[in-house]
Scaffold this motif. Structure first.
Motif, PDB file in Angstrom:
ATOM      1  N   GLY A 148      27.546  54.560  44.066  1.00  0.00           N
ATOM      2  CA  GLY A 148      27.892  55.115  42.766  1.00  0.00           C
ATOM      3  C   GLY A 148      29.358  55.098  42.407  1.00  0.00           C
ATOM      4  O   GLY A 148      29.744  55.546  41.329  1.00  0.00           O
ATOM      5  N   TRP A 149      30.221  54.619  43.298  1.00  0.00           N
ATOM      6  CA  TRP A 149      31.650  54.513  42.983  1.00  0.00           C
ATOM      7  C   TRP A 149      31.843  53.335  42.041  1.00  0.00           C
ATOM      8  O   TRP A 149      31.144  52.325  42.124  1.00  0.00           O
ATOM      9  CB  TRP A 149      32.459  54.320  44.260  1.00  0.00           C
ATOM     10  N   GLU A 150      32.822  53.440  41.146  1.00  0.00           N
ATOM     11  CA  GLU A 150      33.143  52.372  40.213  1.00  0.00           C
ATOM     12  C   GLU A 150      34.539  51.846  40.490  1.00  0.00           C
ATOM     13  O   GLU A 150      35.447  52.613  40.818  1.00  0.00           O
ATOM     14  CB  GLU A 150      33.072  52.890  38.773  1.00  0.00           C
ATOM     15  N   LEU A 151      34.708  50.536  40.314  1.00  0.00           N
ATOM     16  CA  LEU A 151      36.023  49.939  40.502  1.00  0.00           C
ATOM     17  C   LEU A 151      37.000  50.539  39.501  1.00  0.00           C
ATOM     18  O   LEU A 151      36.647  50.805  38.351  1.00  0.00           O
ATOM     19  CB  LEU A 151      35.966  48.429  40.313  1.00  0.00           C
ATOM     20  N   TYR A 152      38.213  50.760  39.952  1.00  0.00           N
ATOM     21  CA  TYR A 152      39.256  51.324  39.101  1.00  0.00           C
ATOM     22  C   TYR A 152      40.487  50.445  39.255  1.00  0.00           C
ATOM     23  O   TYR A 152      41.163  50.464  40.269  1.00  0.00           O
ATOM     24  CB  TYR A 152      39.552  52.771  39.525  1.00  0.00           C
ATOM     25  N   GLY A 153      40.757  49.634  38.246  1.00  0.00           N
ATOM     26  CA  GLY A 153      41.889  48.720  38.323  1.00  0.00           C
ATOM     27  C   GLY A 153      41.550  47.456  39.100  1.00  0.00           C
ATOM     28  O   GLY A 153      40.422  47.242  39.516  1.00  0.00           O
ATOM     29  N   SER A 154      42.554  46.651  39.274  1.00  0.00           N
ATOM     30  CA  SER A 154      42.392  45.373  39.965  1.00  0.00           C
ATOM     31  C   SER A 154      42.666  45.524  41.459  1.00  0.00           C
ATOM     32  O   SER A 154      43.438  46.391  41.857  1.00  0.00           O
ATOM     33  CB  SER A 154      43.370  44.345  39.395  1.00  0.00           C
ATOM     34  N   PRO A 155      42.063  44.655  42.271  1.00  0.00           N
ATOM     35  CA  PRO A 155      42.394  44.681  43.695  1.00  0.00           C
ATOM     36  C   PRO A 155      43.838  44.251  43.905  1.00  0.00           C
ATOM     37  O   PRO A 155      44.414  43.534  43.094  1.00  0.00           O
ATOM     38  CB  PRO A 155      41.412  43.679  44.314  1.00  0.00           C
ATOM     39  N   GLN A 156      44.415  44.721  44.993  1.00  0.00           N
ATOM     40  CA  GLN A 156      45.789  44.370  45.339  1.00  0.00           C
ATOM     41  C   GLN A 156      45.794  43.690  46.706  1.00  0.00           C
ATOM     42  O   GLN A 156      44.990  44.027  47.575  1.00  0.00           O
ATOM     43  CB  GLN A 156      46.663  45.631  45.381  1.00  0.00           C
ATOM     44  N   TYR A 157      46.683  42.748  46.877  1.00  0.00           N
ATOM     45  CA  TYR A 157      46.809  42.010  48.128  1.00  0.00           C
ATOM     46  C   TYR A 157      48.266  41.994  48.550  1.00  0.00           C
ATOM     47  O   TYR A 157      49.155  41.898  47.712  1.00  0.00           O
ATOM     48  CB  TYR A 157      46.337  40.563  47.966  1.00  0.00           C
ATOM     49  N   ALA A 158      48.482  42.060  49.846  1.00  0.00           N
ATOM     50  CA  ALA A 158      49.843  41.965  50.372  1.00  0.00           C
ATOM     51  C   ALA A 158      49.779  41.357  51.767  1.00  0.00           C
ATOM     52  O   ALA A 158      48.823  41.588  52.513  1.00  0.00           O
ATOM     53  CB  ALA A 158      50.499  43.335  50.435  1.00  0.00           C
TER      54      ALA A 158
END
Length: 67
Positions: A26-36
């Motif tokens: 039930g969690w929803e994505l919030y924003g874009s994924p980040q990579y480093a």
């Protein structure tokens, strides 16, 4: 209440499964994924924020993964 989690991990299928499991719960994505790039470990690291509306008030002792 709106709960917030930041899922993190190495850029592997295990990280994708972690995010997929959260969405199935039930969690929803919030924003874009980040990579480093982690130069010490020599791997890419990922982060994805997720949110979920849950009943009740904020409780700092509540495990967000159990919501």
């Amino acid at each position: 209440m709106r709960a917030y989690r930041l899922l993190t991990g190495e850029d592997t299928s295990a990280f994708c499964h972690k995010v997929t499991k959260a969405m199935a719960q039930g969690w929803e994505l919030y924003g874009s994924p980040q990579y480093a790039f982690d130069p010490k470990a020599g791997v890419m690291r990922c982060a994805q924020a997720v949110i979920k509306v849950v009943p009740g008030d904020y409780d700092p002792d509540r495990r967000l993964g159990d919501l």
